[in-house]
Design an enzyme around this catalytic site. Sequence first.
Site, PDB file in Angstrom:
ATOM      1  N   PHE A 123       7.711  -2.874  33.440  1.00 46.15           N
ATOM      2  CA  PHE A 123       6.710  -3.221  32.429  1.00 46.15           C
ATOM      3  C   PHE A 123       6.743  -4.732  32.236  1.00 46.15           C
ATOM      4  O   PHE A 123       7.781  -5.295  31.876  1.00 46.15           O
ATOM      5  CB  PHE A 123       7.045  -2.505  31.119  1.00 46.15           C
ATOM      6  CG  PHE A 123       6.053  -2.727  30.014  1.00 46.15           C
ATOM      7  CD1 PHE A 123       4.730  -2.337  30.155  1.00 46.15           C
ATOM      8  CD2 PHE A 123       6.446  -3.310  28.810  1.00 46.15           C
ATOM      9  CE1 PHE A 123       3.816  -2.515  29.132  1.00 46.15           C
ATOM     10  CE2 PHE A 123       5.541  -3.503  27.780  1.00 46.15           C
ATOM     11  CZ  PHE A 123       4.225  -3.105  27.930  1.00 46.15           C
ATOM     12  N   GLY A 124       5.645  -5.393  32.494  1.00 42.09           N
ATOM     13  CA  GLY A 124       5.620  -6.853  32.460  1.00 42.09           C
ATOM     14  C   GLY A 124       4.846  -7.391  31.277  1.00 42.09           C
ATOM     15  O   GLY A 124       3.620  -7.532  31.343  1.00 42.09           O
ATOM     16  N   LEU A 125       5.575  -7.692  30.232  1.00 45.76           N
ATOM     17  CA  LEU A 125       4.971  -8.237  29.017  1.00 45.76           C
ATOM     18  C   LEU A 125       5.331  -9.719  28.866  1.00 45.76           C
ATOM     19  O   LEU A 125       4.459 -10.573  28.689  1.00 45.76           O
ATOM     20  CB  LEU A 125       5.502  -7.428  27.816  1.00 45.76           C
ATOM     21  CG  LEU A 125       5.178  -7.903  26.419  1.00 45.76           C
ATOM     22  CD1 LEU A 125       3.681  -7.811  26.163  1.00 45.76           C
ATOM     23  CD2 LEU A 125       5.926  -7.055  25.385  1.00 45.76           C
ATOM     24  N   GLU A 127       6.266 -13.567  29.276  1.00 49.61           N
ATOM     25  CA  GLU A 127       5.861 -14.669  30.164  1.00 49.61           C
ATOM     26  C   GLU A 127       6.699 -15.901  29.810  1.00 49.61           C
ATOM     27  O   GLU A 127       7.319 -15.941  28.744  1.00 49.61           O
ATOM     28  CB  GLU A 127       4.365 -14.974  29.958  1.00 49.61           C
ATOM     29  CG  GLU A 127       3.483 -13.799  30.315  1.00 49.61           C
ATOM     30  CD  GLU A 127       1.994 -14.153  30.263  1.00 49.61           C
ATOM     31  OE1 GLU A 127       1.658 -15.329  29.986  1.00 49.61           O
ATOM     32  OE2 GLU A 127       1.188 -13.243  30.515  1.00 49.61           O
ATOM     33  N   SER A 132       8.911 -13.719  22.243  1.00 49.93           N
ATOM     34  CA  SER A 132       8.741 -13.013  20.960  1.00 49.93           C
ATOM     35  C   SER A 132       7.267 -12.959  20.577  1.00 49.93           C
ATOM     36  O   SER A 132       6.781 -11.973  20.031  1.00 49.93           O
ATOM     37  CB  SER A 132       9.522 -13.740  19.853  1.00 49.93           C
ATOM     38  OG  SER A 132      10.895 -13.750  20.162  1.00 49.93           O
ATOM     39  N   ILE A 157      11.480  -9.536  34.188  1.00 57.88           N
ATOM     40  CA  ILE A 157      10.974  -8.164  34.252  1.00 57.88           C
ATOM     41  C   ILE A 157      11.976  -7.248  34.974  1.00 57.88           C
ATOM     42  O   ILE A 157      12.310  -7.463  36.145  1.00 57.88           O
ATOM     43  CB  ILE A 157       9.582  -8.105  34.918  1.00 57.88           C
ATOM     44  CG1 ILE A 157       8.632  -9.119  34.237  1.00 57.88           C
ATOM     45  CG2 ILE A 157       9.018  -6.687  34.856  1.00 57.88           C
ATOM     46  CD1 ILE A 157       8.498  -8.977  32.723  1.00 57.88           C
ATOM     47  N   ARG A 266      49.677   0.479  26.886  1.00 55.70           N
ATOM     48  CA  ARG A 266      50.476  -0.749  26.840  1.00 55.70           C
ATOM     49  C   ARG A 266      51.683  -0.566  25.914  1.00 55.70           C
ATOM     50  O   ARG A 266      51.542  -0.246  24.734  1.00 55.70           O
ATOM     51  CB  ARG A 266      49.595  -1.893  26.326  1.00 55.70           C
ATOM     52  CG  ARG A 266      50.292  -3.184  26.117  1.00 55.70           C
ATOM     53  CD  ARG A 266      50.598  -3.864  27.425  1.00 55.70           C
ATOM     54  NE  ARG A 266      51.115  -5.198  27.197  1.00 55.70           N
ATOM     55  CZ  ARG A 266      51.876  -5.835  28.077  1.00 55.70           C
ATOM     56  NH1 ARG A 266      52.177  -5.256  29.225  1.00 55.70           N
ATOM     57  NH2 ARG A 266      52.304  -7.044  27.812  1.00 55.70           N
ATOM     58  N   GLU A 305      13.493  -5.942  23.950  1.00 56.27           N
ATOM     59  CA  GLU A 305      12.562  -5.183  23.091  1.00 56.27           C
ATOM     60  C   GLU A 305      12.368  -5.868  21.737  1.00 56.27           C
ATOM     61  O   GLU A 305      11.999  -5.223  20.764  1.00 56.27           O
ATOM     62  CB  GLU A 305      13.049  -3.741  22.831  1.00 56.27           C
ATOM     63  CG  GLU A 305      13.712  -3.059  23.969  1.00 56.27           C
ATOM     64  CD  GLU A 305      12.739  -2.563  25.011  1.00 56.27           C
ATOM     65  OE1 GLU A 305      11.636  -2.170  24.621  1.00 56.27           O
ATOM     66  OE2 GLU A 305      13.090  -2.600  26.186  1.00 56.27           O
ATOM     67  N   THR A 307      13.955  -9.692  19.675  1.00 55.15           N
ATOM     68  CA  THR A 307      15.228 -10.295  19.255  1.00 55.15           C
ATOM     69  C   THR A 307      15.605  -9.817  17.855  1.00 55.15           C
ATOM     70  O   THR A 307      14.800  -9.197  17.162  1.00 55.15           O
ATOM     71  CB  THR A 307      15.101 -11.828  19.232  1.00 55.15           C
ATOM     72  OG1 THR A 307      14.104 -12.175  18.242  1.00 55.15           O
ATOM     73  CG2 THR A 307      14.679 -12.377  20.585  1.00 55.15           C
TER      74      THR A 307
HETATM   75  C1  LIG Z   1      17.946  -9.148  30.999  1.00 54.10           C
HETATM   76  C2  LIG Z   1      16.555  -9.139  30.416  1.00 54.10           C
HETATM   77  C3  LIG Z   1      15.675  -8.133  30.754  1.00 54.10           C
HETATM   78  C4  LIG Z   1      14.365  -8.141  30.242  1.00 54.10           C
HETATM   79  N1  LIG Z   1      13.472  -7.175  30.651  1.00 54.10           N
HETATM   80  C5  LIG Z   1      12.168  -7.282  30.274  1.00 54.10           C
HETATM   81  C6  LIG Z   1      11.177  -6.391  30.801  1.00 54.10           C
HETATM   82  O1  LIG Z   1      11.465  -5.462  31.568  1.00 54.10           O
HETATM   83  N2  LIG Z   1       9.866  -6.587  30.445  1.00 54.10           N
HETATM   84  C7  LIG Z   1       9.494  -7.586  29.600  1.00 54.10           C
HETATM   85  O2  LIG Z   1       8.296  -7.711  29.336  1.00 54.10           O
HETATM   86  N3  LIG Z   1      10.412  -8.444  29.068  1.00 54.10           N
HETATM   87  C8  LIG Z   1      11.730  -8.317  29.394  1.00 54.10           C
HETATM   88  N4  LIG Z   1      12.673  -9.193  28.871  1.00 54.10           N
HETATM   89  C9  LIG Z   1      12.211 -10.251  27.982  1.00 54.10           C
HETATM   90  C10 LIG Z   1      12.647 -10.056  26.537  1.00 54.10           C
HETATM   91  O3  LIG Z   1      11.871  -9.048  25.923  1.00 54.10           O
HETATM   92  C11 LIG Z   1      12.481 -11.419  25.868  1.00 54.10           C
HETATM   93  O4  LIG Z   1      13.528 -12.237  26.379  1.00 54.10           O
HETATM   94  C12 LIG Z   1      12.558 -11.339  24.365  1.00 54.10           C
HETATM   95  O5  LIG Z   1      11.406 -10.723  23.847  1.00 54.10           O
HETATM   96  C13 LIG Z   1      12.704 -12.739  23.721  1.00 54.10           C
HETATM   97  O6  LIG Z   1      11.772 -13.634  24.231  1.00 54.10           O
HETATM   98  P1  LIG Z   1      12.251 -15.088  24.729  1.00 54.10           P
HETATM   99  O7  LIG Z   1      13.393 -14.883  25.680  1.00 54.10           O
HETATM  100  O8  LIG Z   1      11.061 -15.814  25.253  1.00 54.10           O
HETATM  101  O9  LIG Z   1      12.820 -15.804  23.446  1.00 54.10           O
HETATM  102  P2  LIG Z   1      11.954 -16.605  22.357  1.00 54.10           P
HETATM  103  O10 LIG Z   1      10.832 -15.777  21.870  1.00 54.10           O
HETATM  104  O11 LIG Z   1      11.657 -17.966  22.890  1.00 54.10           O
HETATM  105  O12 LIG Z   1      13.020 -16.720  21.192  1.00 54.10           O
HETATM  106  C14 LIG Z   1      14.026 -17.739  21.144  1.00 54.10           C
HETATM  107  C15 LIG Z   1      14.696 -17.637  19.772  1.00 54.10           C
HETATM  108  O13 LIG Z   1      13.731 -17.935  18.752  1.00 54.10           O
HETATM  109  C16 LIG Z   1      13.688 -16.879  17.789  1.00 54.10           C
HETATM  110  N5  LIG Z   1      12.331 -16.713  17.273  1.00 54.10           N
HETATM  111  C17 LIG Z   1      11.163 -16.642  17.973  1.00 54.10           C
HETATM  112  N6  LIG Z   1      10.122 -16.458  17.143  1.00 54.10           N
HETATM  113  C18 LIG Z   1      10.624 -16.385  15.889  1.00 54.10           C
HETATM  114  C19 LIG Z   1      10.066 -16.207  14.585  1.00 54.10           C
HETATM  115  N7  LIG Z   1       8.746 -16.040  14.400  1.00 54.10           N
HETATM  116  N8  LIG Z   1      10.912 -16.191  13.518  1.00 54.10           N
HETATM  117  C20 LIG Z   1      12.239 -16.350  13.683  1.00 54.10           C
HETATM  118  N9  LIG Z   1      12.844 -16.529  14.890  1.00 54.10           N
HETATM  119  C21 LIG Z   1      12.050 -16.540  15.970  1.00 54.10           C
HETATM  120  C22 LIG Z   1      14.128 -15.640  18.577  1.00 54.10           C
HETATM  121  O14 LIG Z   1      14.615 -14.621  17.705  1.00 54.10           O
HETATM  122  C23 LIG Z   1      15.225 -16.218  19.481  1.00 54.10           C
HETATM  123  O15 LIG Z   1      16.427 -16.316  18.774  1.00 54.10           O
HETATM  124  C24 LIG Z   1      13.973  -9.159  29.340  1.00 54.10           C
HETATM  125  C25 LIG Z   1      14.885 -10.160  28.975  1.00 54.10           C
HETATM  126  C26 LIG Z   1      16.152 -10.163  29.510  1.00 54.10           C
HETATM  127  C27 LIG Z   1      17.084 -11.287  29.121  1.00 54.10           C
END
Ligand SMILES: Cc1cc2nc3c(=O)[nH]c(=O)nc-3n(C[C@H](O)[C@H](O)[C@H](O)COP(=O)(O)OP(=O)(O)OC[C@H]3O[C@@H](n4cnc5c(N)ncnc54)[C@H](O)[C@@H]3O)c2cc1C
Length: 324
Positions: A123-125, A127, A132, A157, A266, A305, A307
């Site tokens: 599932f590719g959401l 970018e 978030s 993804i 241990r 899913e 943060t």
């Molecule tokens: C191993 C792994 C597998 C994954 N698999 C998938 C997948 O299969 N499909 C998919 O679509 N995605 C996937 N993801 C992506 C994942 O869902 C995102 O990494 C996650 O939603 C956070 O987005 P970001 O990494 O861009 O962090 P950001 O959104 O940039 O967040 C960075 C920080 O800012 C904070 N922050 C952001 N906005 C706010 C706000 N409004 N208020 C307060 N704090 C905020 C966040 O909580 C976080 O601490 C995966 C990620 C990883 C690491």
Amino acid sequence: MDLDLTQEQELIRDTVRTFSRERVAPAAEELDREARFPVELVGEMAELGLMGIPIPERYGGAGADTLAYAIAIEELTRVDSSVAITVAAHTSLGTMPIFLFGSDEQKERWLPDLASGRRLAAFGLTEPDAGSDAGATRTTAELRDGTWVVNGSKMFITNAGTDLTWGVTITARTGEDEISNLVIENGTPGYEVSAPLHKLGWRASDTRALAFTDCAVPEENLLGPRGKGFTQFLEILDGGRISVAAMGVGLAQGAYDLAADYARERTQFGKPIGRFQAIAFQLADMAESPIARLYRDQKILEIGEGTNEVQRMVIARHLGFGQT
Ligand SMILES: Cc1cc2nc3c(=O)[nH]c(=O)nc-3n(C[C@H](O)[C@H](O)[C@H](O)COP(=O)(O)OP(=O)(O)OC[C@H]3O[C@@H](n4cnc5c(N)ncnc54)[C@H](O)[C@@H]3O)c2cc1C
């Protein structure tokens, strides 16, 4: 409320517990060290009927309920998070969009391979600039002469690039203020999957960046009504969060299992250290033991899913606070 497990739920728990102990546990450390996708284990889980637990039997799934599915994810995570997220991402994120939003024709066409575990789904959401803030999707899909032409990229993804991968459901901007879901099968010209990304935890799970360059898919690969992609992915994330919560419970149980075993084994001052109160430093010394893998694997549970902060925002919104 009856909190007892049904016979079916118990059977699934016992099956997954035995499989995890006998097949996953001996391989987990090596898979993690080599960051190697567990393709053989996926095949075995498919034979056990674990790759489509909540999908109806008529589509090749097990037809069990969400609790049975959560128990399976919990039992797998107790031993290895990479194997567990492979199943969870395939089921909740990869297969569910087809089951929930697919037309009868799409379900008949795609679900049997997915629910039986012959193929894997992604599932590719996310970018590079839409994490978030998933609604900030920049990937576009333009309908030209009965074909969606997709341009853009996705990041992080899961399950997107394994030998078993069938394809990915992506969110794409299909109009000015319009997000829709589209299915893109692996091998479609213009769709490129990066090499596996290097990670701290979940090292044996498959995580990739995706790129779409004038990638043309048939009009009928639209999943659900045009413009409903935003609502659809929120529903998918709600389901996926149950898997992530189950992983949290399973990981805590697995860490406890290892710590308890160690404390029993241990011996110091003529006694197992579990008989002393102050075992904290000995536990810290366990950093070369398999528990280190669980420690690294737990970090992503604060990210995937949604943060921790995003989960709080969702809960606050349900309580009537925060932004709408
Ligand atoms: C191993 C792994 C597998 C994954 N698999 C998938 C997948 O299969 N499909 C998919 O679509 N995605 C996937 N993801 C992506 C994942 O869902 C995102 O990494 C996650 O939603 C956070 O987005 P970001 O990494 O861009 O962090 P950001 O959104 O940039 O967040 C960075 C920080 O800012 C904070 N922050 C952001 N906005 C706010 C706000 N409004 N208020 C307060 N704090 C905020 C966040 O909580 C976080 O601490 C995966 C990620 C990883 C690491």
